[in-house]
Design a protein around this motif. Structure first.
Motif, PDB file in Angstrom:
ATOM      1  N   ALA A 250       0.830  -1.206   0.000  1.00 41.47           N
ATOM      2  CA  ALA A 250       0.000   0.000   0.000  1.00 41.47           C
ATOM      3  C   ALA A 250       0.869   1.263   0.000  1.00 41.47           C
ATOM      4  O   ALA A 250       0.451   2.308  -0.497  1.00 41.47           O
ATOM      5  CB  ALA A 250      -0.927   0.003   1.218  1.00 41.47           C
ATOM      6  N   ARG A 251       2.047   1.171   0.596  1.00 45.87           N
ATOM      7  CA  ARG A 251       3.019   2.274   0.546  1.00 45.87           C
ATOM      8  C   ARG A 251       4.369   1.672   0.187  1.00 45.87           C
ATOM      9  O   ARG A 251       4.708   0.598   0.665  1.00 45.87           O
ATOM     10  CB  ARG A 251       3.156   2.969   1.910  1.00 45.87           C
ATOM     11  N   THR A 252       5.145   2.386  -0.588  1.00 46.15           N
ATOM     12  CA  THR A 252       6.483   1.890  -0.902  1.00 46.15           C
ATOM     13  C   THR A 252       7.398   2.181   0.278  1.00 46.15           C
ATOM     14  O   THR A 252       7.108   3.049   1.113  1.00 46.15           O
ATOM     15  CB  THR A 252       7.060   2.599  -2.140  1.00 46.15           C
ATOM     16  N   SER A 253       8.497   1.453   0.346  1.00 46.65           N
ATOM     17  CA  SER A 253       9.445   1.707   1.436  1.00 46.65           C
ATOM     18  C   SER A 253       9.988   3.128   1.325  1.00 46.65           C
ATOM     19  O   SER A 253      10.274   3.767   2.341  1.00 46.65           O
ATOM     20  CB  SER A 253      10.570   0.680   1.410  1.00 46.65           C
ATOM     21  N   GLY A 254      10.095   3.633   0.094  1.00 49.85           N
ATOM     22  CA  GLY A 254      10.554   5.014  -0.081  1.00 49.85           C
ATOM     23  C   GLY A 254       9.582   6.016   0.512  1.00 49.85           C
ATOM     24  O   GLY A 254       9.980   6.979   1.179  1.00 49.85           O
ATOM     25  N   ASN A 255       8.282   5.786   0.271  1.00 50.21           N
ATOM     26  CA  ASN A 255       7.245   6.664   0.850  1.00 50.21           C
ATOM     27  C   ASN A 255       7.352   6.706   2.354  1.00 50.21           C
ATOM     28  O   ASN A 255       7.344   7.771   2.991  1.00 50.21           O
ATOM     29  CB  ASN A 255       5.832   6.130   0.546  1.00 50.21           C
ATOM     30  N   LEU A 256       7.448   5.496   2.953  1.00 51.19           N
ATOM     31  CA  LEU A 256       7.457   5.409   4.405  1.00 51.19           C
ATOM     32  C   LEU A 256       8.739   6.001   4.983  1.00 51.19           C
ATOM     33  O   LEU A 256       8.717   6.648   6.032  1.00 51.19           O
ATOM     34  CB  LEU A 256       7.292   3.954   4.848  1.00 51.19           C
ATOM     35  N   ALA A 257       9.846   5.780   4.305  1.00 49.19           N
ATOM     36  CA  ALA A 257      11.107   6.372   4.790  1.00 49.19           C
ATOM     37  C   ALA A 257      11.013   7.896   4.750  1.00 49.19           C
ATOM     38  O   ALA A 257      11.480   8.577   5.673  1.00 49.19           O
ATOM     39  CB  ALA A 257      12.268   5.878   3.939  1.00 49.19           C
TER      40      ALA A 257
ATOM     41  N   SER B  89      15.342   0.061   8.096  1.00 46.03           N
ATOM     42  CA  SER B  89      15.155   0.122   6.644  1.00 46.03           C
ATOM     43  C   SER B  89      16.287  -0.632   5.955  1.00 46.03           C
ATOM     44  O   SER B  89      17.388  -0.757   6.488  1.00 46.03           O
ATOM     45  CB  SER B  89      15.164   1.576   6.160  1.00 46.03           C
ATOM     46  N   ARG B  90      16.002  -1.106   4.758  1.00 41.30           N
ATOM     47  CA  ARG B  90      16.951  -2.002   4.094  1.00 41.30           C
ATOM     48  C   ARG B  90      18.313  -1.329   3.861  1.00 41.30           C
ATOM     49  O   ARG B  90      18.405  -0.121   3.732  1.00 41.30           O
ATOM     50  CB  ARG B  90      16.364  -2.513   2.781  1.00 41.30           C
ATOM     51  N   ASP B  91      19.324  -2.157   3.847  1.00 42.24           N
ATOM     52  CA  ASP B  91      20.716  -1.760   3.603  1.00 42.24           C
ATOM     53  C   ASP B  91      21.327  -0.954   4.750  1.00 42.24           C
ATOM     54  O   ASP B  91      22.472  -0.523   4.653  1.00 42.24           O
ATOM     55  CB  ASP B  91      20.851  -0.903   2.324  1.00 42.24           C
TER      56      ASP B  91
END
Lengths: 477, 139
Positions: A239-246, A271-273
């Motif tokens: 529903a939200r991309t990880s980019g949006n949430l970050a 968050s990843r990485d």
């Protein structure tokens, strides 16, 4: 502030309205014959149908309940009957009553619509301070009916793709949740946190709870758990991309609301990485907020890859302060003992970071990986506070013989006992040894400790109490 | 004995006025409240085998996996205007308690009976300080 006041009014009204809603299930039992017919596919719809079939085969209780309230009374009575049977050690009877309870719940769900809404409505009306057996049983029955309904709705959503009924019930739970602490814990931590039910339509309600937690501190823990769960669900469901949430978390990272800030920093840290690790560490350092450092440490210990977690904990230690990262190391000690052991050995070889070494010895030693690292620390680590931590582990987790030998060695170590607080620590470690149940060993160590010139009065009293509680057979008082 | 107490009390009040002691560390006690950290929510429904109408029910009670309690104590901190010093006079235990969920086989068995203490250990100790006037320090 105006927004908050408005929200509080809305929530207050929402609770009042929700709790005052007419309970439609009370007087309108469904005709069982109109329930869906069984079919060959084990669809979620067939769940209630199977229940109906079983109901017809079951032995009917006398004076069948008709309304929701009557069903709940029946279930509470069965709960108390189960308890009485267990207390009388009559487990056959308890199992039989428990089976009747399962049948009763299935019948109630087959005969009444929306029992989960009715259960939520009834939970709102319970007195939170009612801790009587009947009160506890009633809360459990209602919670169970609510959870069951929620999970059935979720199954139907997974089958049909329509989550409207899940969303409506969850929304009602979120609105009801601020009523009091027991309800907040039951609904928030018990049913919604770490579950898939929160979705995009609940963002506003969850953020409003976060806002309200400023004024109602009992909500802080629940609000943190729900916001974290919501963000996880949004990301996992796409529903939200990880980019949006970050991006959102970066905005909240400097928020004055501590719940939003902690959730944001936790989200960024995991968050990843690990791309935001440096950013998060900078924010924690700048804040000089010990509680924030502890919260971030717990997240690191729980969720990061062990080496990354250790790196984060090392950076947090100056902000968190002495001994406040112990819980993080205990969690990591259970999760990744080998990493802790390696890190400890490197730091011992380099003779650096004694405070971290102490936490590592505690984290490893009180996990499930044995006491060998504590033995190494007690015998080889030059730092006396690290030795002290090893003493607690060895007194608790090794054999009685090793524990006793270690305590006596500590008493005889002049460098260790030069500080009277470490003599007090030996009294505390003796308490750990006493858990083994060998009163003779406790008295042998206690007698030596009692005449130590550095023993402080308060610690002597603790020691006397301990020795009185663990009198060897035949010694008497 | 009484004389000794009176002298010590008088010294405590009068000597700070007559000038500071060279070896006065200027510390005061720093009261620190109880710190309770709870971690992990155990699934304490105790109902691994329970399903109702084919739905697995997993209702959680809020039973923590572990709790770490640091009792209230008096720490110590610098206070340049204080003319006092602090010494450790007792020890407080930092205690870790682990919990477990006792399995119950019953759907409606009361929740309170399923979250049980598994172990309790002192994992660390911290000093608690008392504060004295520097006039009581040996010169």
């Amino acid at each position: 502030m105006k927004h908050l006041a408005t929200w509080v009014f809305v929530v207050g009204t929402g609770i009042a309205l929700w709790c005052a809603l007419p309970d439609t299930s009370k007087a309108v039992p469904i005709d069982v014959a109109s329930a869906p017919q069984p079919n060959d596919i084990a669809s979620p719809e067939s769940i209630d149908t199977r229940a109906t079939e079983r109901v017809s085969a079951s032995v009917a209780e006398s004076h069948d309940p008709r309304t929701f309230d009557e069903w709940i009374e029946r279930l509470v009575a069965l709960a108390l009957e189960t308890r009485a049977a267990v207390e009388a050690d009559d487990f056959d009877e308890a199992r039989e009553v428990d089976e009747r309870a399962r049948v009763a719940i299935e019948r109630m769900r087959a005969e009444l619509p929306d029992t989960e809404e009715s259960a939520l409505h009834a939970l709102c009306g319970l007195m939170s301070e009612d801790e009587t057996v009947a009160g506890t049983a009633r809360r459990r029955v209602l919670g169970l009916v609510l959870e069951l309904g929620l999970r059935v709705r979720w199954q139907r959503f997974e089958y049909s793709g329509d989550r409207a009924r899940v969303d409506r019930l969850v929304e009602a739970m979120l609105v009801s949740l601020p009523q009091d602490e027991p309800l907040a814990e039951l609904l928030g931590l018990g049913l919604l946190a770490d579950e898939p039910f929160l979705g995009p339509s609940h963002e506003r309600a969850v953020l409003d709870l976060v806002e309200l937690s400023l004024r109602e501190p009992f909500l802080a823990r629940v609000a943190k758990a729900l916001l974290t769960t919501l963000w996880q669900n949004l990301e996992e469901s796409g529903a939200r991309t990880s980019g949006n949430l970050a991006s959102l978390a970066l905005v909240y990272a400097d928020d004055s609301n501590p719940t939003r800030r902690i959730c944001a920093l936790r989200h960024l840290l995991t968050s990843r990485d690990g791309r935001y690790e440096h950013f998060v560490m900078e924010r924690v350092r700048q804040s000089r907020d010990s509680d924030l450092a502890v919260a971030v440490g717990i997240t690191a210990a729980r969720e990061l890859e062990p080496r990354a977690a250790l790196r984060v904990l090392e950076q947090l230690e100056p902000v968190a302060g002495a001994s406040r990262l112990t819980a993080s190391f205990l969690l990591l000690g259970n999760r990744a003992p080998a990493s802790i052991r390696t890190a400890y050995e490197h730091k011992l070889a380099d003779q650096v970071a004694p405070q971290l070494r102490a936490e590592m010895v505690t984290g490893f030693g009180f996990g499930d990986s044995g006491f060998e690292l504590a033995r190494v620390a007690f015998e080889q680590d030059p730092d006396l506070e690290v030795k002290k931590r090893a003493l607690f582990v060895l007194a608790s987790r090794s054999t009685v013989e090793i524990g006793e030998h270690t305590l006596l060695a500590a008493i005889d170590d002049d460098a260790f006992t030069a500080d009277p607080t470490r003599v007090g620590a030996i009294v505390s470690a003796l308490d750990n040894l006493a858990n083994h149940g060998d009163a003779n060993a406790v008295h042998r160590v206690g007698r030596r400790l009692r005449v130590h010139p550095k023993l402080m009065d308060a610690d002597r009293r603790r020691l006397d109490d301990l020795l009185a509680q663990h009198t060897p057979p035949g010694l008497g008082q | 004995m009484l004389h000794g107490i009176l002298v010590a009390t008088a010294a405590a009040f009068l000597l700070p006025l007559s000038g500071s002691h060279d070896n006065c560390p200027h510390d005061v006690v720093d009261p620190q409240g109880t710190d309770i950290q709870t971690e992990g929510d155990l699934n304490c429904g105790g109902m691994a085998q329970v399903s109702v109408a084919g739905v697995q029910v997993n209702m959680q009670a809020t039973c923590p996996a572990l709790v770490i309690v640091t009792p209230a104590r008096d720490g110590t901190k610098d206070s340049p205007d204080s003319n006092t010093y602090t010494v450790p006079t007792s020890t407080v235990n930092v205690v870790q308690t682990k919990f477990t969920c006792a399995t119950t086989w019953f759907l409606l068995f009361p929740v309170g009976s399923v979250c049980k203490e598994r172990s309790s250990d002192t994992v660390n100790t911290l000093p608690s300080y008392s504060q004295f006037p520097c006039s009581m320090l040996p010169k």
